[in-house]
Design an enzyme around this catalytic site. Structure first.
Site, PDB file in Angstrom:
ATOM      1  N   CYS A 147      17.955  71.045  56.569  1.00 54.33           N
ATOM      2  CA  CYS A 147      17.833  71.184  55.118  1.00 54.33           C
ATOM      3  C   CYS A 147      17.230  69.909  54.532  1.00 54.33           C
ATOM      4  CB  CYS A 147      19.199  71.463  54.498  1.00 54.33           C
ATOM      5  SG  CYS A 147      19.183  71.559  52.681  1.00 54.33           S
ATOM      6  N   GLU A 190      24.010  92.984  56.113  1.00 55.84           N
ATOM      7  CA  GLU A 190      22.799  93.076  55.318  1.00 55.84           C
ATOM      8  C   GLU A 190      22.249  94.492  55.382  1.00 55.84           C
ATOM      9  OE1 GLU A 190      18.784  90.335  54.660  1.00 55.84           O
ATOM     10  OE2 GLU A 190      19.938  90.229  56.518  1.00 55.84           O
ATOM     11  N   ASP A 205      25.010  88.744  60.869  1.00 53.76           N
ATOM     12  CA  ASP A 205      23.548  88.740  60.809  1.00 53.76           C
ATOM     13  C   ASP A 205      23.034  89.466  62.044  1.00 53.76           C
ATOM     14  OD1 ASP A 205      20.884  87.783  59.809  1.00 53.76           O
ATOM     15  OD2 ASP A 205      20.896  86.763  61.743  1.00 53.76           O
ATOM     16  N   ASP A 243      20.370  81.742  62.760  1.00 57.53           N
ATOM     17  CA  ASP A 243      21.151  82.975  62.687  1.00 57.53           C
ATOM     18  C   ASP A 243      22.558  82.734  62.144  1.00 57.53           C
ATOM     19  OD1 ASP A 243      18.999  84.362  63.761  1.00 57.53           O
ATOM     20  OD2 ASP A 243      19.633  83.976  65.810  1.00 57.53           O
ATOM     21  N   CYS A 276      24.604  73.431  50.894  1.00 58.26           N
ATOM     22  CA  CYS A 276      24.356  72.987  49.518  1.00 58.26           C
ATOM     23  C   CYS A 276      23.754  74.077  48.639  1.00 58.26           C
ATOM     24  CB  CYS A 276      23.434  71.763  49.512  1.00 58.26           C
ATOM     25  SG  CYS A 276      21.769  72.079  50.172  1.00 58.26           S
TER      26      CYS A 276
END
Length: 399
Positions: free
Chosen positions: A343, A272, A188, A353, A327
């Protein structure tokens, strides 16, 4: 390269002659197009702009440099037009390119190229012997693995001279140099840290431009106060160019060292596909350009191809920062100042990150279950430019 004063003068003549032939070729094609006449072929341009031009009083000085330099300049013009037409047809990869433009003596970069038939050679003492230029001192950065087929002499804005060689390498030998590994990793890229890896490693951003800004501003101020056309202005311009070159070289060195390290240690790498041009239109433009993400990804691409590694680029619209890597629940967008979040579905506390790097790796085709065993995720729609990609291999690729 360290040419002496006489050799610098001779190189300047060669740069100028190559530039004139290139501009003449562009002008001849444009004149033919405007007049509705057939475009002259490469052979016709060679005869008219080089052979016949040497016999005229206006272009007799073309005979003072190697004919190979002039022929290669014509080839560069032909290549520029081929790239332009391929871009118009959509058969050329990458951003669209425009038609060739006239070169100027004030361009920051000047270059000439010698092929094998120019009879250049490397002497026993390590000098580069060029036709009609002489034996030039060279500070070698590395030993050439094989005999080169051509050499390009480059002069940059900081008045530094470089020799760039074209050599043929053995792909099998290059891949054999890499250690065997079955590791895969996701990366990333960011501004707070230059790169965060899916294993939790964080690589700080050197910020070369930001650290050199004070010196750059000082040299630029000195340049702006000099009278245009004066020798002091030329000296100040050179000082500015050298300061920028120092920043550029430091950034390239950092990119090369990091990309080589990642290629050596990992069989598969996921990154990415960032929209650098879009980010450069925001208030973060200077920091984005200072990071140099595009150059770093290009290094990963050609090194992965050379050494038999796998590089997968996922789509830029993949919600890597919004999805829980544990998840898989999408938790929604978050402002940039949120560096850690929990989460709402499974309660896992994520580093923003590191979580994004894990999601990049998973989106590329490799996931890890809760017990640590590698499993294949569900079908992930491929981006248009990634159609045909099957992610990372599950077995170690033979070097």
């Amino acid at each position: 390269m360290n040419p002496d004063t006489g050799q610098q003068t001779t190189l300047a003549k060669a740069f100028g002659c190559a530039r004139v032939v290139f501009n003449d070729a562009v002008r001849a094609r444009e004149d033919a197009r405007k007049a509705g006449q057939p475009i002259p072929t490469a052979g016709e341009l060679s005869t008219r702009l080089i052979t016949d031009a040497k016999r005229t009083a206006e272009r007799c000085w073309l005979g003072e440099v190697s004919a190979v330099v002039l022929q290669q300049s014509l080839r560069d013009a032909e290549s520029s037009y081929r790239n332009f037409f391929s871009s118009l047809k959509g058969t050329r990869k990458g951003p669209r390119v425009g038609p060739p433009r006239f070169k100027s003596r004030k361009d920051a970069r000047q270059s000439i190229r010698f092929t094998a038939n120019a009879r250049w050679n490397i002497t026993d003492s390590g000098r580069l012997n060029l036709p009609k230029i002489g034996a030039v001192k060279v500070k070698w950065s590395r030993t050439l693995p094989t005999a080169p087929t051509s050499v390009t002499v480059i002069k940059d804005a900081a008045c530094r001279y470089f020799a760039s060689f074209v050599i043929d390498t053995d792909p099998a030998a290059d891949q054999a140099r890499m250690p065997e590994t079955d590791r895969t990793i996701g990366i990333d890229l960011g501004l707070t840290h230059f790169a965060v890896l899916s294993d939790g490693t964080k690589i700080d951003s050197p910020r070369f431009l930001r650290r050199a800004e004070k010196k750059l501003k000082k040299t630029q101020r000195e340049l702006s106060r000099k009278q245009k056309g004066s020798r002091n202005r030329a000296k100040a311009r050179l000082k500015v160019a050298r300061a920028h070159a120092k920043v550029t070289d430091a950034r390239h060195e950092f990119h090369h060292q990091l990309s080589t390290k990642l290629i050596c240690e990992n069989q598969g790498i996921a990154v990415e596909d960032l929209s650098v041009a879009g980010l450069a239109r925001t208030k973060l433009a200077k920091s984005v350009y200072d990071a140099g993400w595009s150059a770093f990804i290009r290094m990963l691409e050609y090194k992965a191809d050379r050494y038999g590694r796998t590089l997968v680029k996922i789509g830029r619209f993949e919600p890597t920062s919004q999805t829980c890597s544990t998840c898989g629940v999408k938790d929604g967008p978050k402002p940039l100042n949120v560096r850690e979040w929990t989460c709402t579905a499974c309660g896992t506390v994520h580093d923003r990150d590191t979580n994004a790097a894990i999601n990049v790796k998973q989106a590329a085709g490799l996931a890890v279950s809760a017990c640590g065993a590698p499993v294949r995720p569900g079908a992930v729609p491929a981006q248009r430019e990634e159609t045909g990609s099957h992610g990372f291999p599950t077995e170690t690729r033979a070097p």
